[in-house]
Design a protein around this motif. Structure first.
Motif, mmCIF file in Angstrom:
data_model
loop_
_atom_site.group_PDB
_atom_site.id
_atom_site.type_symbol
_atom_site.label_atom_id
_atom_site.label_comp_id
_atom_site.label_asym_id
_atom_site.label_seq_id
_atom_site.Cartn_x
_atom_site.Cartn_y
_atom_site.Cartn_z
ATOM 1 N N ASP A 31 0.851 -1.078 0.173
ATOM 2 C CA ASP A 31 0.031 -0.026 0.027
ATOM 3 C C ASP A 31 1.069 1.329 0.134
ATOM 4 O OD1 ASP A 31 -2.581 -1.096 -0.040
ATOM 5 O OD2 ASP A 31 -2.346 -1.473 2.140
ATOM 6 N N ASP A 32 0.408 2.314 -0.743
ATOM 7 C CA ASP A 32 1.041 3.478 -0.466
ATOM 8 C C ASP A 32 2.266 3.440 -1.402
ATOM 9 O OD1 ASP A 32 -1.068 4.946 1.002
ATOM 10 O OD2 ASP A 32 0.001 4.089 2.817
ATOM 11 N N GLN A 33 2.501 2.857 -2.297
ATOM 12 C CA GLN A 33 3.858 2.811 -3.106
ATOM 13 C C GLN A 33 3.669 3.847 -4.111
ATOM 14 O OE1 GLN A 33 4.042 -1.849 -4.079
ATOM 15 N NE2 GLN A 33 5.724 -0.375 -5.228
ATOM 16 N N GLU A 34 4.897 4.669 -3.993
ATOM 17 C CA GLU A 34 5.099 5.855 -4.871
ATOM 18 C C GLU A 34 5.775 5.464 -6.326
ATOM 19 O OE1 GLU A 34 6.068 9.569 -2.638
ATOM 20 O OE2 GLU A 34 7.095 8.290 -1.757
ATOM 21 N N ARG A 65 13.007 3.107 -12.904
ATOM 22 C CA ARG A 65 11.854 2.976 -11.802
ATOM 23 C C ARG A 65 10.488 3.715 -12.730
ATOM 24 N NH1 ARG A 65 13.570 5.551 -5.850
ATOM 25 N NH2 ARG A 65 15.140 3.635 -5.698
ATOM 26 N N LEU A 66 9.381 3.131 -12.260
ATOM 27 C CA LEU A 66 8.326 3.714 -12.856
ATOM 28 C C LEU A 66 7.634 4.531 -11.632
ATOM 29 C CD1 LEU A 66 5.684 3.955 -14.649
ATOM 30 C CD2 LEU A 66 5.186 1.501 -13.762
ATOM 31 N N PHE A 67 7.353 5.661 -11.608
ATOM 32 C CA PHE A 67 6.772 6.528 -10.554
ATOM 33 C C PHE A 67 5.347 6.926 -10.842
ATOM 34 C CE2 PHE A 67 11.269 7.541 -10.011
ATOM 35 C CZ PHE A 67 11.262 7.553 -8.629
ATOM 36 N N PHE A 68 4.401 6.789 -9.912
ATOM 37 C CA PHE A 68 3.099 6.920 -10.206
ATOM 38 C C PHE A 68 2.762 8.481 -9.750
ATOM 39 C CE2 PHE A 68 3.394 2.514 -8.920
ATOM 40 C CZ PHE A 68 2.637 2.009 -10.006
ATOM 41 N N GLU A 69 1.812 8.974 -10.315
ATOM 42 C CA GLU A 69 1.198 10.474 -10.040
ATOM 43 C C GLU A 69 1.079 10.535 -8.450
ATOM 44 O OE1 GLU A 69 -1.842 11.259 -12.768
ATOM 45 O OE2 GLU A 69 -0.688 11.578 -14.303
ATOM 46 N N LYS A 70 0.412 9.769 -7.905
ATOM 47 C CA LYS A 70 0.254 9.811 -6.350
ATOM 48 C C LYS A 70 0.572 8.185 -5.832
ATOM 49 C CE LYS A 70 -4.625 8.862 -7.128
ATOM 50 N NZ LYS A 70 -5.836 9.462 -7.012
ATOM 51 N N LYS A 71 0.648 8.211 -4.399
ATOM 52 C CA LYS A 71 0.673 6.957 -3.911
ATOM 53 C C LYS A 71 -0.605 6.224 -4.345
ATOM 54 C CE LYS A 71 3.225 8.599 0.224
ATOM 55 N NZ LYS A 71 3.417 8.583 1.549
ATOM 56 N N VAL A 72 -0.119 4.847 -4.539
ATOM 57 C CA VAL A 72 -1.056 3.803 -4.850
ATOM 58 C C VAL A 72 -1.279 2.514 -3.946
ATOM 59 C CG1 VAL A 72 -0.948 4.467 -7.608
ATOM 60 C CG2 VAL A 72 0.280 2.566 -6.399
ATOM 61 N N PRO A 73 -2.369 1.906 -4.083
ATOM 62 C CA PRO A 73 -2.709 0.981 -3.015
ATOM 63 C C PRO A 73 -1.825 -0.375 -3.503
ATOM 64 C CG PRO A 73 -4.687 1.197 -4.352
ATOM 65 C CD PRO A 73 -3.772 2.370 -4.359
ATOM 66 N N LYS A 74 -1.757 -1.459 -2.709
ATOM 67 C CA LYS A 74 -1.254 -2.615 -3.208
ATOM 68 C C LYS A 74 -2.375 -3.348 -4.205
ATOM 69 C CE LYS A 74 -0.509 -7.174 -0.910
ATOM 70 N NZ LYS A 74 -0.444 -7.812 0.283
ATOM 71 N N ASN A 75 -1.708 -3.931 -5.030
ATOM 72 C CA ASN A 75 -2.204 -4.612 -6.169
ATOM 73 C C ASN A 75 -2.682 -3.768 -7.267
ATOM 74 O OD1 ASN A 75 -1.839 -7.354 -5.303
ATOM 75 N ND2 ASN A 75 -3.898 -6.865 -3.987
ATOM 76 N N THR A 76 -2.259 -2.378 -7.588
ATOM 77 C CA THR A 76 -2.293 -1.578 -8.560
ATOM 78 C C THR A 76 -1.606 -2.176 -9.736
ATOM 79 O OG1 THR A 76 -2.497 0.495 -7.090
ATOM 80 C CG2 THR A 76 -1.865 0.845 -9.542
ATOM 81 N N PRO A 77 -2.259 -2.181 -10.999
ATOM 82 C CA PRO A 77 -1.727 -2.795 -12.159
ATOM 83 C C PRO A 77 -0.747 -1.866 -12.791
ATOM 84 C CG PRO A 77 -3.976 -2.164 -12.521
ATOM 85 C CD PRO A 77 -3.836 -1.937 -10.986
ATOM 86 N N LEU A 78 0.148 -2.383 -13.424
ATOM 87 C CA LEU A 78 1.131 -1.878 -14.288
ATOM 88 C C LEU A 78 1.540 -2.836 -15.458
ATOM 89 C CD1 LEU A 78 4.405 -2.057 -13.103
ATOM 90 C CD2 LEU A 78 2.655 -2.115 -11.324
#
Length: 131
Positions: A31-34, A65-78
């Motif tokens: 959870d909360d991965q950037e 690294r792949l950065f997200f626009e905001k912190k994402v929850p666990k199991n966010t697809p990429l």
């Protein structure tokens, strides 16, 4: 005893003719991965996945690294797409499937491997795993 095995996914399968392209979906682990780090491995298997102990890491950098626009929850697809050309150039493109986050980098196998090893690498697998 009681430990769990870590696996890496084969994105480009050994023996695949070049130029070769492979694509696979992964997901975040916490959870909360950037961001996620993209690590590249090589192995001799034609299986869909192999244990980490049967693979050799060829790329692990803070630049990959792949950065997200905001912190994402666990199991966010990429999604990770890898290609390898006849000259041994591996291009990796990662993108978030929930926002506009993306990254791209290239690995040059030529110059880091002798010609026999480069030829073997063409026949082997460039496998990615995301942590």
């Amino acid at each position: 005893s009681g430990g769990t095995e870590t696996y890496v996914s084969n994105v480009i399968i050994r023996g695949q003719s070049t130029p070769a392209v492979g694509k696979e979906q992964f997901s975040t682990f916490h959870d909360d991965q950037e961001c996620v780090s993209i690590r590249i491995y090589s192995n001799r298997s034609q299986d869909d996945a192999v244990t980490l102990t049967d693979a050799t890491e060829i790329a692990n950098s803070n630049d990959n690294r792949l950065f997200f626009e905001k912190k994402v929850p666990k199991n966010t697809p990429l999604e990770i797409e890898m290609s390898m050309d006849d000259a041994g150039l591996i291009t990796v493109y990662g993108k978030s499937l929930v926002d506009s986050g993306s990254c791209q980098f290239q690995l040059h196998l030529r110059g880091t491997l002798d010609s026999d090893s480069l030829e073997e690498a063409r026949k082997q697998i460039a496998a990615g795993t995301v942590r």
